[in-house]
Design a protein around this motif. Structure first.
Motif, short mmCIF file in Angstrom:
data_model
loop_
_atom_site.label_atom_id
_atom_site.label_comp_id
_atom_site.label_asym_id
_atom_site.label_seq_id
_atom_site.Cartn_x
_atom_site.Cartn_y
_atom_site.Cartn_z
N GLY A 1 42.21 44.74 45.72
CA GLY A 1 43.54 44.64 45.13
C GLY A 1 43.83 45.81 44.20
N HIS A 2 42.85 46.19 43.38
CA HIS A 2 43.04 47.34 42.50
C HIS A 2 43.22 48.63 43.30
N LYS A 3 42.42 48.78 44.34
CA LYS A 3 42.56 49.98 45.18
C LYS A 3 43.95 50.03 45.84
N ALA A 4 44.44 48.87 46.27
CA ALA A 4 45.77 48.82 46.88
C ALA A 4 46.85 49.16 45.84
N LEU A 5 46.69 48.66 44.62
CA LEU A 5 47.65 49.00 43.56
C LEU A 5 47.66 50.51 43.30
N ASP B 1 36.87 35.95 31.73
CA ASP B 1 38.14 36.25 31.07
C ASP B 1 38.48 37.73 31.25
N VAL B 2 39.01 38.07 32.43
CA VAL B 2 39.32 39.46 32.72
C VAL B 2 40.50 39.98 31.89
N LEU B 3 41.35 39.10 31.42
CA LEU B 3 42.47 39.52 30.58
C LEU B 3 41.97 40.13 29.28
N ALA B 4 40.87 39.63 28.77
CA ALA B 4 40.29 40.16 27.52
C ALA B 4 39.78 41.58 27.70
N ARG B 5 39.59 42.02 28.94
CA ARG B 5 39.17 43.40 29.17
C ARG B 5 40.28 44.38 28.79
N MET B 6 41.51 43.98 28.99
CA MET B 6 42.66 44.84 28.68
C MET B 6 43.31 44.46 27.35
N VAL B 7 42.99 43.29 26.82
CA VAL B 7 43.52 42.85 25.53
C VAL B 7 42.34 42.25 24.77
N GLY C 1 51.16 39.69 41.14
CA GLY C 1 49.95 38.98 41.56
C GLY C 1 48.76 39.37 40.70
N HIS C 2 48.65 40.64 40.38
CA HIS C 2 47.58 41.15 39.52
C HIS C 2 47.63 40.47 38.15
N ALA C 3 48.82 40.43 37.55
CA ALA C 3 48.98 39.76 36.26
C ALA C 3 48.70 38.27 36.38
N MET D 1 46.79 36.72 38.51
CA MET D 1 45.36 36.45 38.69
C MET D 1 44.59 36.61 37.37
N ALA D 2 44.98 37.58 36.55
CA ALA D 2 44.32 37.74 35.25
C ALA D 2 44.54 36.49 34.39
N ILE D 3 45.76 35.99 34.41
CA ILE D 3 46.07 34.77 33.65
C ILE D 3 45.34 33.57 34.25
N TRP D 4 45.33 33.49 35.58
CA TRP D 4 44.65 32.37 36.25
C TRP D 4 43.16 32.36 35.91
N HIS D 5 42.50 33.53 35.98
CA HIS D 5 41.07 33.59 35.64
C HIS D 5 40.84 33.13 34.21
N ARG D 6 41.72 33.52 33.32
CA ARG D 6 41.55 33.13 31.91
C ARG D 6 41.64 31.62 31.74
N HIS D 7 42.63 31.00 32.39
CA HIS D 7 42.84 29.56 32.20
C HIS D 7 41.97 28.69 33.10
N ALA D 8 41.40 29.28 34.15
CA ALA D 8 40.53 28.51 35.05
C ALA D 8 39.11 28.42 34.50
N GLY D 9 38.87 29.14 33.41
CA GLY D 9 37.53 29.09 32.83
C GLY D 9 36.58 30.08 33.48
N ASP D 10 37.12 30.92 34.37
CA ASP D 10 36.30 31.97 34.98
C ASP D 10 36.08 33.08 33.96
#
Length: 177
Positions: A85-89, A166-172, A151-153, A155-164
């Protein structure tokens, strides 16, 4: 920091969020062009689309070089899907402005964002394959980029709230749990 102990560098975060703001502006200007073409809002916003697109293209180049420079210090992708997904972006962030420049050049019109002459115009017939490629794919891939960015945003929010992870914390980093 996120659960792995990694986050992106301050420069990477500034590039990411600055570009996110500029992309948001680009999509707003395009929406105004599509929805309100004969309005005062169009007259004010649309002229910013091309010069800010050129700035974004420069920032994409900086971001790609920076990603290569700090490759070993970047957090790993959480999955193959995230990596793809990142490569496609990134591919879309390059392709969309390149197609716009191709169309601009093929039309014979000069391009001088912020008064900086980047591309001279020319007299004579337009170069049909260039204008056709730009006209057919710049908008289509631009809207594809919007969908993928949302979708990228998401998924970052989904990972944070799903308990996976926390990829959002990588950028914030302030959001780290």
């Amino acid at each position: 920091m996120d659960s792995t102990g990694f986050h992106y560098s301050r420069f990477s975060r500034h590039l990411h969020w600055g570009m996110a703001a500029l992309f948001t502006w680009m999509f707003i200007t395009t929406a105004v062009r599509v929805l309100l073409p004969d309005s005062a809002l169009y007259d004010v916003l649309w002229p910013t689309h091309r010069p800010l697109g050129a700035l974004l293209m420069l920032l994409v180049a900086v971001r790609l070089v920076w990603a290569l420079v700090e490759r070993s210090g970047r957090p790993p992708s959480v999955s193959l899907a995230a990596s793809l997904g990142h490569k496609a972006l990134y591919a879309l962030m390059v392709a969309v402005p390149v197609l716009a420049l191709l169309r601009q050049y093929g039309s014979g019109r000069a391009f001088s964002p912020f008064g900086i002459p980047l591309m001279p115009g020319f007299e004579g017939e337009a170069i049909e394959w260039m204008t056709a490629a730009g006209s057919n794919f710049h908008g289509l891939l631009g809207w594809t980029l919007l969908v993928m960015a949302l979708g990228h945003a998401g998924m970052a929010i989904w990972h944070r709230h799903a308990g996976d992870e926390d990829v959002l914390a990588r950028m914030v980093p302030r959001l780290g749990r």
